[in-house]
Design a protein around this motif. Structure first.
Motif, PDB file in Angstrom:
ATOM      1  N   THR A  42       0.852  -1.189   0.000  1.00 25.42           N
ATOM      2  CA  THR A  42       0.000   0.000   0.000  1.00 25.42           C
ATOM      3  C   THR A  42       0.894   1.248   0.000  1.00 25.42           C
ATOM      4  O   THR A  42       2.107   1.156   0.203  1.00 25.42           O
ATOM      5  N   ALA A  43       0.279   2.400  -0.167  1.00 29.60           N
ATOM      6  CA  ALA A  43       1.034   3.656  -0.186  1.00 29.60           C
ATOM      7  C   ALA A  43       1.725   3.937   1.151  1.00 29.60           C
ATOM      8  O   ALA A  43       2.719   4.647   1.199  1.00 29.60           O
ATOM      9  N   SER A  44       1.214   3.350   2.239  1.00 29.57           N
ATOM     10  CA  SER A  44       1.839   3.557   3.550  1.00 29.57           C
ATOM     11  C   SER A  44       3.025   2.618   3.780  1.00 29.57           C
ATOM     12  O   SER A  44       3.710   2.735   4.778  1.00 29.57           O
ATOM     13  N   ARG A  47       1.841  -4.203   3.597  1.00 32.88           N
ATOM     14  CA  ARG A  47       1.413  -5.180   2.598  1.00 32.88           C
ATOM     15  C   ARG A  47      -0.114  -5.153   2.546  1.00 32.88           C
ATOM     16  O   ARG A  47      -0.777  -5.129   3.578  1.00 32.88           O
ATOM     17  N   PHE A  48      -0.688  -5.129   1.343  1.00 33.62           N
ATOM     18  CA  PHE A  48      -2.141  -5.127   1.202  1.00 33.62           C
ATOM     19  C   PHE A  48      -2.695  -6.452   1.700  1.00 33.62           C
ATOM     20  O   PHE A  48      -2.237  -7.517   1.312  1.00 33.62           O
ATOM     21  N   ASP A  49      -3.693  -6.391   2.581  1.00 31.12           N
ATOM     22  CA  ASP A  49      -4.345  -7.585   3.108  1.00 31.12           C
ATOM     23  C   ASP A  49      -5.853  -7.419   2.961  1.00 31.12           C
ATOM     24  O   ASP A  49      -6.451  -6.609   3.662  1.00 31.12           O
ATOM     25  N   PRO A  50      -6.485  -8.177   2.046  1.00 24.73           N
ATOM     26  CA  PRO A  50      -7.919  -8.027   1.818  1.00 24.73           C
ATOM     27  C   PRO A  50      -8.776  -8.415   3.014  1.00 24.73           C
ATOM     28  O   PRO A  50      -9.965  -8.115   3.049  1.00 24.73           O
ATOM     29  N   ASN A  51      -8.180  -9.055   4.014  1.00 25.68           N
ATOM     30  CA  ASN A  51      -8.933  -9.495   5.193  1.00 25.68           C
ATOM     31  C   ASN A  51      -8.833  -8.531   6.368  1.00 25.68           C
ATOM     32  O   ASN A  51      -9.371  -8.796   7.437  1.00 25.68           O
ATOM     33  N   LYS A  52      -8.143  -7.419   6.190  1.00 24.79           N
ATOM     34  CA  LYS A  52      -8.048  -6.416   7.254  1.00 24.79           C
ATOM     35  C   LYS A  52      -9.111  -5.355   7.054  1.00 24.79           C
ATOM     36  O   LYS A  52      -9.632  -5.165   5.960  1.00 24.79           O
ATOM     37  N   LEU A  53      -9.407  -4.646   8.117  1.00 21.69           N
ATOM     38  CA  LEU A  53     -10.360  -3.534   8.052  1.00 21.69           C
ATOM     39  C   LEU A  53      -9.582  -2.249   7.795  1.00 21.69           C
ATOM     40  O   LEU A  53      -9.366  -1.423   8.693  1.00 21.69           O
ATOM     41  N   THR A  54      -9.139  -2.101   6.550  1.00 20.03           N
ATOM     42  CA  THR A  54      -8.374  -0.927   6.143  1.00 20.03           C
ATOM     43  C   THR A  54      -8.996  -0.336   4.891  1.00 20.03           C
ATOM     44  O   THR A  54      -9.898  -0.925   4.287  1.00 20.03           O
ATOM     45  N   THR A  59      -6.832  11.920   0.926  1.00 22.79           N
ATOM     46  CA  THR A  59      -6.159  12.963   1.701  1.00 22.79           C
ATOM     47  C   THR A  59      -5.949  12.676   3.183  1.00 22.79           C
ATOM     48  O   THR A  59      -5.085  13.305   3.792  1.00 22.79           O
ATOM     49  N   LEU A  60      -6.710  11.784   3.784  1.00 29.07           N
ATOM     50  CA  LEU A  60      -6.563  11.542   5.219  1.00 29.07           C
ATOM     51  C   LEU A  60      -5.199  10.936   5.536  1.00 29.07           C
ATOM     52  O   LEU A  60      -4.666  10.135   4.757  1.00 29.07           O
ATOM     53  N   ARG A  61      -4.658  11.286   6.694  1.00 29.07           N
ATOM     54  CA  ARG A  61      -3.351  10.770   7.105  1.00 29.07           C
ATOM     55  C   ARG A  61      -3.410   9.270   7.323  1.00 29.07           C
ATOM     56  O   ARG A  61      -4.429   8.736   7.777  1.00 29.07           O
ATOM     57  N   PHE A  62      -2.334   8.596   7.017  1.00 34.11           N
ATOM     58  CA  PHE A  62      -2.242   7.165   7.295  1.00 34.11           C
ATOM     59  C   PHE A  62      -2.413   6.953   8.790  1.00 34.11           C
ATOM     60  O   PHE A  62      -1.884   7.707   9.600  1.00 34.11           O
ATOM     61  N   ASN A  82      -4.747   3.296   5.223  1.00 35.37           N
ATOM     62  CA  ASN A  82      -3.354   2.877   5.006  1.00 35.37           C
ATOM     63  C   ASN A  82      -2.954   2.937   3.536  1.00 35.37           C
ATOM     64  O   ASN A  82      -1.894   2.458   3.158  1.00 35.37           O
ATOM     65  N   ASP A  83      -3.811   3.532   2.686  1.00 34.08           N
ATOM     66  CA  ASP A  83      -3.511   3.575   1.255  1.00 34.08           C
ATOM     67  C   ASP A  83      -4.107   4.833   0.643  1.00 34.08           C
ATOM     68  O   ASP A  83      -4.890   5.532   1.295  1.00 34.08           O
TER      69      ASP A  83
END
Length: 118
Positions: A42-44, A47-54, A59-62, A82-83
């Protein structure tokens, strides 16, 4: 600046004490949400995880936590930004599949939401 504050009868300490009592009101954003399946990083830097609540937001801060409410059924989910994205007009947030499923079936694809900082 110090002379101006003193002339007004203010000190930096009094200003700091006042600031403690005034916290910014959580602002709400109304738009459309979608979900995305990525891969990699991700931009932060996570690692991208499709099972996380992200989620991805332009514009919002990571690390910012937001509550996403489906306007048609009232279901909500709290996610952490996070992205970056989405990059489609009218959409303000991209959720992971797990987060999107909490508020609507994946088959819906895009839903009207209200996003509020928590």
């Amino acid at each position: 600046m110090a002379k101006t504050l003193a002339a007004a009868g203010l000190t930096l300490a009094s200003l700091a004490a006042t600031a403690v009592f005034f916290s910014p009101v959580a602002s709400a954003e109304t738009c459309k949400a979608s979900y995305y399946t990525g891969g990699g990083t991700t931009a932060s830097g996570e690692r991208f995880d499709p099972n996380k609540l992200t989620a991805a937001h332009k514009t919002l801060r990571f690390g910012t936590k937001v509550k996403v409410k489906n306007r048609s059924n009232g279901k909500t989910v709290t996610v952490r930004i996070n992205d970056r994205g989405p990059f489609i007009t009218g959409r303000c947030i991209d959720l992971t599949p797990r987060a999107f499923k909490a508020i609507a079936p994946l088959s819906q694809g895009v839903v009207g939401v209200t996003v509020t900082r928590v």
